[in-house]
Design an enzyme around this catalytic site. Structure first.
Site, mmCIF file in Angstrom:
data_model
loop_
_atom_site.group_PDB
_atom_site.id
_atom_site.type_symbol
_atom_site.label_atom_id
_atom_site.label_comp_id
_atom_site.label_asym_id
_atom_site.label_seq_id
_atom_site.Cartn_x
_atom_site.Cartn_y
_atom_site.Cartn_z
ATOM 1 N N CYS A 34 35.606 41.950 39.722
ATOM 2 C CA CYS A 34 36.492 42.422 40.991
ATOM 3 C C CYS A 34 35.760 43.424 41.841
ATOM 4 O O CYS A 34 36.264 43.691 42.683
ATOM 5 C CB CYS A 34 37.969 42.588 40.649
ATOM 6 S SG CYS A 34 38.081 43.797 39.382
ATOM 7 N N CYS A 103 43.773 46.256 36.845
ATOM 8 C CA CYS A 103 43.608 47.379 37.382
ATOM 9 C C CYS A 103 44.152 48.678 36.444
ATOM 10 O O CYS A 103 43.666 49.824 36.336
ATOM 11 C CB CYS A 103 44.108 47.682 38.744
ATOM 12 S SG CYS A 103 43.290 46.379 39.934
#
Length: 143
Positions: A34, A103
């Site tokens: 990502c 994340c």
């Protein structure tokens, strides 16, 4: 994709951004899938995290996770900071969308790396980091 108000708040006004010039622990992690890169700086004094700052390149969730994680470990002992889990970061943000859970994992790993970097700098053994591949790829079962 819905973000909580807390995620948006930490994305718009992230805490503890920047670097610490005399940091005695630095942890950097990246997720090539990502493109998020997180760098966490800690200043440890008397086994306490006196100061913590971060630089994150990535999506809003990555920035919010870094911001919240640094808030949660500031002023804590090194041991307490090590115990911070990605789940606790996500919960403090009132949840992250499932595709963004990685994340919070990155934030946990960056803190672990910074703490181990500090431990090694003072001649201590690094602590064992658990791998997180299982919580990033929850749909993959078995080995």
């Amino acid at each position: 994709m819905m973000y909580s108000d807390k995620v948006m708040e930490h994305f718009r006004n992230p805490r503890n951004v920047g670097e610490i010039e005399n940091a005695n622990g630095i942890g950097e992690v990246g997720n090539p899938q990502c493109g998020d890169i997180m760098k966490i700086y800690i200043k440890v004094e008397d086994n306490k995290i006196e100061d913590v700052k971060f630089k994150t390149f990535g999506c809003g969730s990555a920035i919010a996770s870094s911001s919240m994680a640094t808030e949660l470990i500031k002023g804590k002992t090194v041991e307490d900071a090590w115990e911070l889990t990605n789940k606790a970061v996500a919960e403090a943000l009132d949840g992250l969308p499932p595709v963004k859970m990685h994340c919070s994992v990155l934030a946990e790993e960056a803190i672990h790396k910074a703490i181990n970097n500090y431990r090694e700098s003072v001649g201590l053994e690094p602590w064992e980091m658990k791998t997180h591949s299982e919580c990033i790829h929850e749909h993959v079962h078995g080995n």
